[in-house]
Design a protein around this motif. Structure first.
Motif, PDB file in Angstrom:
ATOM      1  N   HIS A  29     -22.212  32.224 -41.789  1.00 40.72           N
ATOM      2  CA  HIS A  29     -21.935  33.169 -42.870  1.00 40.72           C
ATOM      3  C   HIS A  29     -21.672  34.562 -42.317  1.00 40.72           C
ATOM      4  O   HIS A  29     -20.790  35.284 -42.799  1.00 40.72           O
ATOM      5  CB  HIS A  29     -23.089  33.178 -43.861  1.00 40.72           C
ATOM      6  N   LEU A  30     -22.414  34.959 -41.294  1.00 39.27           N
ATOM      7  CA  LEU A  30     -22.178  36.259 -40.679  1.00 39.27           C
ATOM      8  C   LEU A  30     -20.780  36.312 -40.076  1.00 39.27           C
ATOM      9  O   LEU A  30     -20.051  37.293 -40.259  1.00 39.27           O
ATOM     10  CB  LEU A  30     -23.213  36.574 -39.597  1.00 39.27           C
ATOM     11  N   ASN A  31     -20.388  35.265 -39.368  1.00 45.61           N
ATOM     12  CA  ASN A  31     -19.065  35.236 -38.750  1.00 45.61           C
ATOM     13  C   ASN A  31     -17.972  35.329 -39.810  1.00 45.61           C
ATOM     14  O   ASN A  31     -16.997  36.070 -39.637  1.00 45.61           O
ATOM     15  CB  ASN A  31     -18.902  33.972 -37.902  1.00 45.61           C
ATOM     16  N   ARG A  32     -18.136  34.618 -40.907  1.00 44.17           N
ATOM     17  CA  ARG A  32     -17.148  34.695 -42.000  1.00 44.17           C
ATOM     18  C   ARG A  32     -17.105  36.104 -42.585  1.00 44.17           C
ATOM     19  O   ARG A  32     -16.037  36.612 -42.925  1.00 44.17           O
ATOM     20  CB  ARG A  32     -17.493  33.684 -43.090  1.00 44.17           C
ATOM     21  N   SER A  33     -18.269  36.715 -42.716  1.00 41.92           N
ATOM     22  CA  SER A  33     -18.330  38.082 -43.244  1.00 41.92           C
ATOM     23  C   SER A  33     -17.637  39.056 -42.309  1.00 41.92           C
ATOM     24  O   SER A  33     -16.925  39.972 -42.750  1.00 41.92           O
ATOM     25  CB  SER A  33     -19.782  38.503 -43.463  1.00 41.92           C
ATOM     26  N   MET A  34     -17.825  38.883 -41.003  1.00 44.33           N
ATOM     27  CA  MET A  34     -17.152  39.740 -40.023  1.00 44.33           C
ATOM     28  C   MET A  34     -15.641  39.538 -40.097  1.00 44.33           C
ATOM     29  O   MET A  34     -14.886  40.513 -40.019  1.00 44.33           O
ATOM     30  CB  MET A  34     -17.672  39.443 -38.613  1.00 44.33           C
ATOM     31  N   GLN A  35     -15.201  38.303 -40.252  1.00 41.96           N
ATOM     32  CA  GLN A  35     -13.771  38.027 -40.376  1.00 41.96           C
ATOM     33  C   GLN A  35     -13.192  38.672 -41.629  1.00 41.96           C
ATOM     34  O   GLN A  35     -12.101  39.247 -41.596  1.00 41.96           O
ATOM     35  CB  GLN A  35     -13.520  36.523 -40.394  1.00 41.96           C
ATOM     36  N   PRO A  85     -22.520  40.506 -48.051  1.00 46.19           N
ATOM     37  CA  PRO A  85     -22.580  40.612 -46.580  1.00 46.19           C
ATOM     38  C   PRO A  85     -21.492  41.448 -45.913  1.00 46.19           C
ATOM     39  O   PRO A  85     -21.823  42.265 -45.049  1.00 46.19           O
ATOM     40  CB  PRO A  85     -22.553  39.148 -46.127  1.00 46.19           C
ATOM     41  N   PRO A  86     -20.206  41.332 -46.264  1.00 45.92           N
ATOM     42  CA  PRO A  86     -19.229  42.195 -45.583  1.00 45.92           C
ATOM     43  C   PRO A  86     -19.511  43.683 -45.819  1.00 45.92           C
ATOM     44  O   PRO A  86     -19.346  44.505 -44.915  1.00 45.92           O
ATOM     45  CB  PRO A  86     -17.888  41.779 -46.187  1.00 45.92           C
ATOM     46  N   ALA A  87     -19.958  44.025 -47.018  1.00 48.92           N
ATOM     47  CA  ALA A  87     -20.275  45.417 -47.326  1.00 48.92           C
ATOM     48  C   ALA A  87     -21.513  45.877 -46.559  1.00 48.92           C
ATOM     49  O   ALA A  87     -21.597  47.029 -46.130  1.00 48.92           O
ATOM     50  CB  ALA A  87     -20.482  45.589 -48.830  1.00 48.92           C
ATOM     51  N   LYS A  88     -22.474  44.983 -46.365  1.00 49.30           N
ATOM     52  CA  LYS A  88     -23.664  45.319 -45.572  1.00 49.30           C
ATOM     53  C   LYS A  88     -23.257  45.667 -44.139  1.00 49.30           C
ATOM     54  O   LYS A  88     -23.751  46.624 -43.552  1.00 49.30           O
ATOM     55  CB  LYS A  88     -24.649  44.157 -45.544  1.00 49.30           C
ATOM     56  N   LEU A  89     -22.349  44.867 -43.585  1.00 42.64           N
ATOM     57  CA  LEU A  89     -21.865  45.127 -42.225  1.00 42.64           C
ATOM     58  C   LEU A  89     -21.116  46.460 -42.161  1.00 42.64           C
ATOM     59  O   LEU A  89     -21.279  47.221 -41.201  1.00 42.64           O
ATOM     60  CB  LEU A  89     -20.947  44.001 -41.759  1.00 42.64           C
ATOM     61  N   ALA A  90     -20.309  46.737 -43.173  1.00 41.23           N
ATOM     62  CA  ALA A  90     -19.569  48.002 -43.209  1.00 41.23           C
ATOM     63  C   ALA A  90     -20.537  49.176 -43.273  1.00 41.23           C
ATOM     64  O   ALA A  90     -20.368  50.164 -42.556  1.00 41.23           O
ATOM     65  CB  ALA A  90     -18.620  48.020 -44.407  1.00 41.23           C
ATOM     66  N   HIS A  91     -21.543  49.068 -44.116  1.00 45.49           N
ATOM     67  CA  HIS A  91     -22.540  50.132 -44.252  1.00 45.49           C
ATOM     68  C   HIS A  91     -23.262  50.356 -42.930  1.00 45.49           C
ATOM     69  O   HIS A  91     -23.437  51.490 -42.490  1.00 45.49           O
ATOM     70  CB  HIS A  91     -23.529  49.764 -45.364  1.00 45.49           C
ATOM     71  N   MET A  92     -23.664  49.267 -42.281  1.00 48.63           N
ATOM     72  CA  MET A  92     -24.358  49.369 -40.997  1.00 48.63           C
ATOM     73  C   MET A  92     -23.473  50.052 -39.952  1.00 48.63           C
ATOM     74  O   MET A  92     -23.930  50.922 -39.212  1.00 48.63           O
ATOM     75  CB  MET A  92     -24.766  47.982 -40.493  1.00 48.63           C
ATOM     76  N   LEU A 129     -27.587  39.819 -35.401  1.00 50.93           N
ATOM     77  CA  LEU A 129     -27.078  40.425 -36.630  1.00 50.93           C
ATOM     78  C   LEU A 129     -27.358  39.541 -37.836  1.00 50.93           C
ATOM     79  O   LEU A 129     -27.761  40.030 -38.895  1.00 50.93           O
ATOM     80  CB  LEU A 129     -25.571  40.681 -36.532  1.00 50.93           C
ATOM     81  N   ALA A 130     -27.131  38.253 -37.673  1.00 44.92           N
ATOM     82  CA  ALA A 130     -27.404  37.319 -38.771  1.00 44.92           C
ATOM     83  C   ALA A 130     -28.871  37.375 -39.171  1.00 44.92           C
ATOM     84  O   ALA A 130     -29.197  37.422 -40.362  1.00 44.92           O
ATOM     85  CB  ALA A 130     -27.014  35.900 -38.354  1.00 44.92           C
ATOM     86  N   ASP A 131     -29.763  37.414 -38.194  1.00 44.62           N
ATOM     87  CA  ASP A 131     -31.196  37.534 -38.490  1.00 44.62           C
ATOM     88  C   ASP A 131     -31.511  38.834 -39.221  1.00 44.62           C
ATOM     89  O   ASP A 131     -32.319  38.852 -40.151  1.00 44.62           O
ATOM     90  CB  ASP A 131     -32.028  37.458 -37.208  1.00 44.62           C
ATOM     91  N   MET A 132     -30.881  39.923 -38.802  1.00 45.72           N
ATOM     92  CA  MET A 132     -31.119  41.217 -39.445  1.00 45.72           C
ATOM     93  C   MET A 132     -30.774  41.189 -40.930  1.00 45.72           C
ATOM     94  O   MET A 132     -31.462  41.795 -41.748  1.00 45.72           O
ATOM     95  CB  MET A 132     -30.274  42.314 -38.780  1.00 45.72           C
ATOM     96  N   PHE A 133     -29.713  40.474 -41.273  1.00 43.67           N
ATOM     97  CA  PHE A 133     -29.232  40.442 -42.652  1.00 43.67           C
ATOM     98  C   PHE A 133     -29.667  39.187 -43.416  1.00 43.67           C
ATOM     99  O   PHE A 133     -29.294  39.013 -44.572  1.00 43.67           O
ATOM    100  CB  PHE A 133     -27.709  40.570 -42.690  1.00 43.67           C
ATOM    101  N   GLY A 134     -30.424  38.325 -42.772  1.00 43.94           N
ATOM    102  CA  GLY A 134     -30.891  37.117 -43.447  1.00 43.94           C
ATOM    103  C   GLY A 134     -29.782  36.131 -43.734  1.00 43.94           C
ATOM    104  O   GLY A 134     -29.779  35.472 -44.776  1.00 43.94           O
ATOM    105  N   LEU A 135     -28.828  36.024 -42.809  1.00 47.05           N
ATOM    106  CA  LEU A 135     -27.684  35.140 -42.980  1.00 47.05           C
ATOM    107  C   LEU A 135     -27.668  34.079 -41.893  1.00 47.05           C
ATOM    108  O   LEU A 135     -28.265  34.266 -40.833  1.00 47.05           O
ATOM    109  CB  LEU A 135     -26.373  35.934 -42.882  1.00 47.05           C
ATOM    110  N   SER A 136     -26.943  33.002 -42.135  1.00 53.78           N
ATOM    111  CA  SER A 136     -26.682  32.049 -41.055  1.00 53.78           C
ATOM    112  C   SER A 136     -25.611  32.664 -40.158  1.00 53.78           C
ATOM    113  O   SER A 136     -24.871  33.558 -40.580  1.00 53.78           O
ATOM    114  CB  SER A 136     -26.183  30.722 -41.624  1.00 53.78           C
ATOM    115  N   THR A 137     -25.518  32.186 -38.931  1.00 51.86           N
ATOM    116  CA  THR A 137     -24.491  32.727 -38.034  1.00 51.86           C
ATOM    117  C   THR A 137     -23.093  32.411 -38.563  1.00 51.86           C
ATOM    118  O   THR A 137     -22.176  33.209 -38.393  1.00 51.86           O
ATOM    119  CB  THR A 137     -24.644  32.190 -36.599  1.00 51.86           C
TER     120      THR A 137
END
Length: 114
Positions: free
Chosen positions: A67-73, A22-29, A57-65
């Motif tokens: 997990h997305l927040n942790r990935s962003m952090q 997930p963090p890499a997905k966010l970086a790529h996006m 964003l969480a919906d786009m990547f199939g994550l819970s909010t």
């Protein structure tokens, strides 16, 4: 958009969604959005506005909010990128592209002679 470019975008999207953490997905996006928005004058000085909620964003990547927040952090902790509300600021392009395994050639953004 040409069929070749469309196919390249699809292959990149499938690869990113299926393979990267997930963090890499966010970086790529973030890398892709910055380059695309720069092409049309909506991004400059290594920053752009992204008016989208964490829930979206969480919906786009199939994550819970959560997990997305942790990935962003996790991504913020690299000091490569930061979010301030809807403003995304890229502090270290090279580091961000490394994290997201981003290679912009599939975007086919270089001007072509006519």
């Amino acid at each position: 958009m040409t069929t070749v470019t469309d196919a390249a975008l699809t292959r990149a999207a499938v690869s990113v969604v299926g393979r990267l953490p997930p963090p890499a997905k966010l970086a790529h996006m973030a890398c892709e959005l910055y380059l695309r928005m720069s092409e049309v004058g909506l991004a400059k000085n290594w920053s752009f506005d992204l008016a989208i909620t964490q829930l979206d964003l969480a919906d786009m990547f199939g994550l819970s909010t959560v997990h997305l927040n942790r990935s962003m952090q996790t991504l913020r902790a690299t000091n490569a990128i930061s979010w301030d509300g809807s403003r995304v600021v890229i502090h270290d392009w090279r580091k961000l592209t490394d994290i997201g395994e981003f290679d912009p050639t599939y975007l086919n953004l270089e001007p072509k002679p006519r």
